[in-house]
Design a protein around this motif. Structure first.
Motif, PDB file in Angstrom:
ATOM      1  N   ASP A  38       0.829  -1.189   0.000  1.00  0.00           N
ATOM      2  CA  ASP A  38       0.000   0.000   0.000  1.00  0.00           C
ATOM      3  C   ASP A  38       0.873   1.253   0.000  1.00  0.00           C
ATOM      4  OD1 ASP A  38      -2.766   1.163   0.264  1.00  0.00           O
ATOM      5  OD2 ASP A  38      -1.885   1.993   2.071  1.00  0.00           O
ATOM      6  N   LEU A  39       1.944   1.230   0.790  1.00  0.00           N
ATOM      7  CA  LEU A  39       2.851   2.373   0.845  1.00  0.00           C
ATOM      8  C   LEU A  39       3.570   2.548  -0.491  1.00  0.00           C
ATOM      9  CD1 LEU A  39       3.755   4.470   2.983  1.00  0.00           C
ATOM     10  CD2 LEU A  39       5.739   3.018   3.407  1.00  0.00           C
ATOM     11  N   LEU A  40       4.018   1.459  -1.103  1.00  0.00           N
ATOM     12  CA  LEU A  40       4.708   1.526  -2.388  1.00  0.00           C
ATOM     13  C   LEU A  40       3.837   2.181  -3.457  1.00  0.00           C
ATOM     14  CD1 LEU A  40       6.932   0.727  -4.459  1.00  0.00           C
ATOM     15  CD2 LEU A  40       5.762  -1.490  -4.656  1.00  0.00           C
ATOM     16  N   ILE A  41       2.593   1.735  -3.548  1.00  0.00           N
ATOM     17  CA  ILE A  41       1.709   2.236  -4.601  1.00  0.00           C
ATOM     18  C   ILE A  41       1.218   3.652  -4.293  1.00  0.00           C
ATOM     19  CG2 ILE A  41      -0.511   1.871  -5.752  1.00  0.00           C
ATOM     20  CD1 ILE A  41      -0.039  -1.164  -5.399  1.00  0.00           C
ATOM     21  N   GLN A  42       0.793   3.889  -3.064  1.00  0.00           N
ATOM     22  CA  GLN A  42       0.208   5.189  -2.724  1.00  0.00           C
ATOM     23  C   GLN A  42       1.256   6.270  -2.454  1.00  0.00           C
ATOM     24  OE1 GLN A  42      -2.917   5.626  -3.113  1.00  0.00           O
ATOM     25  NE2 GLN A  42      -3.603   3.490  -3.220  1.00  0.00           N
ATOM     26  N   ARG A  43       2.352   5.904  -1.776  1.00  0.00           N
ATOM     27  CA  ARG A  43       3.346   6.889  -1.359  1.00  0.00           C
ATOM     28  C   ARG A  43       4.761   6.330  -1.572  1.00  0.00           C
ATOM     29  NH1 ARG A  43      -0.609   9.765   0.839  1.00  0.00           N
ATOM     30  NH2 ARG A  43      -2.131   8.677   2.124  1.00  0.00           N
ATOM     31  N   PRO A  44       5.174   6.210  -2.838  1.00  0.00           N
ATOM     32  CA  PRO A  44       6.474   5.599  -3.122  1.00  0.00           C
ATOM     33  C   PRO A  44       7.653   6.340  -2.503  1.00  0.00           C
ATOM     34  CG  PRO A  44       5.526   6.572  -5.114  1.00  0.00           C
ATOM     35  CD  PRO A  44       4.447   6.560  -4.074  1.00  0.00           C
ATOM     36  N   PHE A  45       7.530   7.665  -2.316  1.00  0.00           N
ATOM     37  CA  PHE A  45       8.614   8.404  -1.664  1.00  0.00           C
ATOM     38  C   PHE A  45       8.803   7.888  -0.235  1.00  0.00           C
ATOM     39  CE2 PHE A  45      10.122  11.858   1.040  1.00  0.00           C
ATOM     40  CZ  PHE A  45      11.280  12.233   0.387  1.00  0.00           C
ATOM     41  N   ASP A  46       7.705   7.728   0.497  1.00  0.00           N
ATOM     42  CA  ASP A  46       7.774   7.195   1.864  1.00  0.00           C
ATOM     43  C   ASP A  46       8.320   5.772   1.869  1.00  0.00           C
ATOM     44  OD1 ASP A  46       5.856   9.375   1.665  1.00  0.00           O
ATOM     45  OD2 ASP A  46       5.352   8.956   3.753  1.00  0.00           O
ATOM     46  N   TYR A  47       7.908   4.986   0.886  1.00  0.00           N
ATOM     47  CA  TYR A  47       8.375   3.591   0.763  1.00  0.00           C
ATOM     48  C   TYR A  47       9.897   3.563   0.616  1.00  0.00           C
ATOM     49  CZ  TYR A  47       8.918  -1.080  -1.366  1.00  0.00           C
ATOM     50  OH  TYR A  47       9.310  -2.375  -1.677  1.00  0.00           O
ATOM     51  N   VAL A  48      10.435   4.410  -0.251  1.00  0.00           N
ATOM     52  CA  VAL A  48      11.881   4.449  -0.470  1.00  0.00           C
ATOM     53  C   VAL A  48      12.601   4.908   0.792  1.00  0.00           C
ATOM     54  CG1 VAL A  48      13.735   5.609  -1.735  1.00  0.00           C
ATOM     55  CG2 VAL A  48      11.723   4.749  -2.957  1.00  0.00           C
ATOM     56  N   MET A  49      12.072   5.925   1.440  1.00  0.00           N
ATOM     57  CA  MET A  49      12.691   6.419   2.671  1.00  0.00           C
ATOM     58  C   MET A  49      12.718   5.342   3.748  1.00  0.00           C
ATOM     59  SD  MET A  49      13.626   9.629   2.205  1.00  0.00           S
ATOM     60  CE  MET A  49      13.533  10.695   3.637  1.00  0.00           C
ATOM     61  N   LEU A  50      11.662   4.561   3.810  1.00  0.00           N
ATOM     62  CA  LEU A  50      11.516   3.564   4.878  1.00  0.00           C
ATOM     63  C   LEU A  50      12.267   2.275   4.579  1.00  0.00           C
ATOM     64  CD1 LEU A  50      10.063   3.270   7.597  1.00  0.00           C
ATOM     65  CD2 LEU A  50       8.108   2.345   6.368  1.00  0.00           C
ATOM     66  N   TYR A  51      12.095   1.743   3.353  1.00  0.00           N
ATOM     67  CA  TYR A  51      12.628   0.414   3.047  1.00  0.00           C
ATOM     68  C   TYR A  51      13.959   0.429   2.310  1.00  0.00           C
ATOM     69  CZ  TYR A  51       8.033  -1.221   4.492  1.00  0.00           C
ATOM     70  OH  TYR A  51       6.892  -1.477   5.213  1.00  0.00           O
ATOM     71  N   ALA A  52      14.235   1.466   1.512  1.00  0.00           N
ATOM     72  CA  ALA A  52      15.508   1.536   0.800  1.00  0.00           C
ATOM     73  C   ALA A  52      16.527   2.361   1.583  1.00  0.00           C
ATOM     74  CB  ALA A  52      15.305   2.125  -0.595  1.00  0.00           C
ATOM     75  N   ALA A  53      16.149   3.580   1.973  1.00  0.00           N
ATOM     76  CA  ALA A  53      17.061   4.429   2.749  1.00  0.00           C
ATOM     77  C   ALA A  53      17.097   4.035   4.224  1.00  0.00           C
ATOM     78  CB  ALA A  53      16.648   5.887   2.615  1.00  0.00           C
ATOM     79  N   ARG A  54      16.063   3.292   4.659  1.00  0.00           N
ATOM     80  CA  ARG A  54      15.951   2.837   6.050  1.00  0.00           C
ATOM     81  C   ARG A  54      15.960   4.005   7.046  1.00  0.00           C
ATOM     82  NH1 ARG A  54      15.569  -2.375   5.908  1.00  0.00           N
ATOM     83  NH2 ARG A  54      16.628  -3.616   4.300  1.00  0.00           N
ATOM     84  N   LEU A  55      15.319   5.085   6.659  1.00  0.00           N
ATOM     85  CA  LEU A  55      15.127   6.213   7.561  1.00  0.00           C
ATOM     86  C   LEU A  55      13.791   6.013   8.260  1.00  0.00           C
ATOM     87  CD1 LEU A  55      16.337   9.150   5.290  1.00  0.00           C
ATOM     88  CD2 LEU A  55      17.585   8.023   7.133  1.00  0.00           C
ATOM     89  N   ARG A  56      13.857   5.504   9.457  1.00  0.00           N
ATOM     90  CA  ARG A  56      12.659   5.114  10.198  1.00  0.00           C
ATOM     91  C   ARG A  56      12.561   5.945  11.469  1.00  0.00           C
ATOM     92  NH1 ARG A  56      10.011   0.164   9.743  1.00  0.00           N
ATOM     93  NH2 ARG A  56      11.784  -0.647   8.582  1.00  0.00           N
ATOM     94  N   PRO A  57      12.140   7.206  11.352  1.00  0.00           N
ATOM     95  CA  PRO A  57      12.041   8.033  12.559  1.00  0.00           C
ATOM     96  C   PRO A  57      10.963   7.528  13.499  1.00  0.00           C
ATOM     97  CG  PRO A  57      11.063   9.147  10.688  1.00  0.00           C
ATOM     98  CD  PRO A  57      11.689   7.892  10.154  1.00  0.00           C
ATOM     99  N   ASP A  58      11.253   7.546  14.782  1.00  0.00           N
ATOM    100  CA  ASP A  58      10.312   7.046  15.776  1.00  0.00           C
ATOM    101  C   ASP A  58       9.452   8.177  16.315  1.00  0.00           C
ATOM    102  OD1 ASP A  58      11.238   4.408  15.696  1.00  0.00           O
ATOM    103  OD2 ASP A  58      12.900   4.916  17.045  1.00  0.00           O
ATOM    104  N   GLY A  59       8.197   7.840  16.605  1.00  0.00           N
ATOM    105  CA  GLY A  59       7.324   8.763  17.316  1.00  0.00           C
ATOM    106  C   GLY A  59       6.930   9.992  16.527  1.00  0.00           C
ATOM    107  N   VAL A  60       6.842   9.861  15.178  1.00  0.00           N
ATOM    108  CA  VAL A  60       6.559  11.055  14.403  1.00  0.00           C
ATOM    109  C   VAL A  60       5.180  11.032  13.762  1.00  0.00           C
ATOM    110  CG1 VAL A  60       8.965  11.541  13.890  1.00  0.00           C
ATOM    111  CG2 VAL A  60       7.688  10.006  12.387  1.00  0.00           C
ATOM    112  N   ARG A  61       4.502   9.922  13.791  1.00  0.00           N
ATOM    113  CA  ARG A  61       3.181   9.873  13.176  1.00  0.00           C
ATOM    114  C   ARG A  61       2.144  10.357  14.179  1.00  0.00           C
ATOM    115  NH1 ARG A  61       2.969   7.587   8.322  1.00  0.00           N
ATOM    116  NH2 ARG A  61       0.750   7.216   8.407  1.00  0.00           N
ATOM    117  N   GLU A  62       1.239  11.196  13.726  1.00  0.00           N
ATOM    118  CA  GLU A  62       0.274  11.838  14.609  1.00  0.00           C
ATOM    119  C   GLU A  62      -0.930  10.919  14.834  1.00  0.00           C
ATOM    120  OE1 GLU A  62      -0.526  15.405  12.549  1.00  0.00           O
ATOM    121  OE2 GLU A  62       1.453  16.252  12.909  1.00  0.00           O
ATOM    122  N   LEU A  63      -0.665   9.788  15.414  1.00  0.00           N
ATOM    123  CA  LEU A  63      -1.724   8.826  15.682  1.00  0.00           C
ATOM    124  C   LEU A  63      -2.299   9.055  17.069  1.00  0.00           C
ATOM    125  CD1 LEU A  63      -0.086   5.544  14.364  1.00  0.00           C
ATOM    126  CD2 LEU A  63      -1.893   6.832  13.249  1.00  0.00           C
TER     127      LEU A  63
END
Length: 315
Positions: free
Chosen positions: A35-60
């Motif tokens: 879902d992330l790849l198709i809808q938000r490929p920039f986020d997908y690359v940051m998360l899975y390719a660049a492995r930039l996984r900031p903690d505690g940043v999603r406004e849930l």
């Protein structure tokens, strides 16, 4: 006030360009990553390719998230203790004293959880479902080449009278409209992935899937007849086979873009201007989510606060 000009890095752009062929496919994918790849490929690359996984940043809503996990864990404990016996499960849920030993102390949550699981038991009993297991894992190849491997973890796996599998995904959510729209508009990627992976593993088709909304004690699904107060039937526009064809096409389209050195961002921009739409068969791809009041505009992720500085959506 003096207007501040944003540096190029922070300006809204439809895509970023990198050297072609730098992003290799992942060995495995899940409903979440697809879902992330198709809808938000920039986020997908940051998360899975660049492995930039900031903690505690999603406004849930953190409390909402915690309550959902508690609900999952409570159901899991009850199922495992009773080995899925509906009568024994009903007995635990019906007895306030016994149920309290399986839930946490917070009284308000305990009451809501009790009502939710009591409603769930009514559905299982009325449809004569048998509990197969909770948190059931399944996997199947996404493409004919065998990779990536598509993995799934099903909240509640059931069997109907004829032994066919039934899948419930549990959601601790306030929004009935959101999940109903996912099914009705053909955006229920998670249910389709679960359906496909589990049917491949079990060797027989899944009879029904649905979102069980714990806060409402209600199931939303396309394949079960309505049951007043418990099950709402929502018409789906396509079969799982048709949905998987679109998901595969969306996956291949995104990786084609990566091979060409393109990473789409484009949130808040017209869909027709984005790399995903630069194809002759857009109608065969998994659809992009759009803004509620502007169906031609790509949806801005309402929860994201991790990468906004790069997306031009930082306010």
């Amino acid at each position: 006030t003096v207007p501040v000009e944003l540096p190029p890095l922070c300006q809204k752009v439809p895509e970023f360009r990198i050297a072609p062929g730098k992003i290799a496919p992942c060995e495995t994918e899940s409903a979440t990553s697809l879902d992330l790849l198709i809808q938000r490929p920039f986020d997908y690359v940051m998360l899975y390719a660049a492995r930039l996984r900031p903690d505690g940043v999603r406004e849930l809503d953190e409390l909402n998230l915690i309550e959902g996990r508690v609900a999952h864990r409570t159901l899991e404990l009850i199922v495992r203790q009773t080995e899925g016996n509906l009568s024994a499960m009903s007995g635990i849920i019906a007895s306030r004293e016994t149920f309290a030993r399986h839930a946490i102390e917070r009284k308000e949550l305990q009451e809501r959880l009790h009502k939710a699981l009591a409603a769930l038991m009514q559905i299982l009993i009325r449809y004569d479902f048998r509990v197969e297991g909770v948190e059931q894992e399944a996997s199947a190849p996404l493409l004919d080449a065998g990779k990536p491997l598509l993995t799934a973890r099903v909240d509640l796996l059931l069997r109907n009278r004829t032994g066919d599998p039934v899948i419930f995904d549990l959601k601790w959510s306030r929004s009935e409209k959101r999940y109903e729209a996912l099914i009705r508009e053909g955006h229920d990627l998670q249910l389709r992935v679960y359906d496909y992976a589990m049917s491949c593993n079990l060797g027989r088709p899944v009879a029904a899937t649905g979102y069980f909304l714990l806060k409402r004690g209600q199931l939303l699904g396309a394949n079960l007849p309505a049951l007043q107060g418990y099950v709402k039937q929502v018409n789906a526009p396509r079969t799982t086979a048709e949905a998987l064809a679109r998901i595969r096409a969306g996956y291949e389209r995104r990786y084609q873009e990566f091979r060409e050195g393109l990473i789409e961002e484009g949130e808040g921009l017209p869909v027709g201007e984005l790399p995903y739409a630069r194809t002759d068969n857009l109608e065969l791809l998994w659809p992009l989510l759009t803004e509620k009041n502007a169906e031609s505009i790509k949806q801005i992720d309402p929860y994201d606060n991790a990468y906004r500085i790069f997306k031009g959506t930082l306010k």
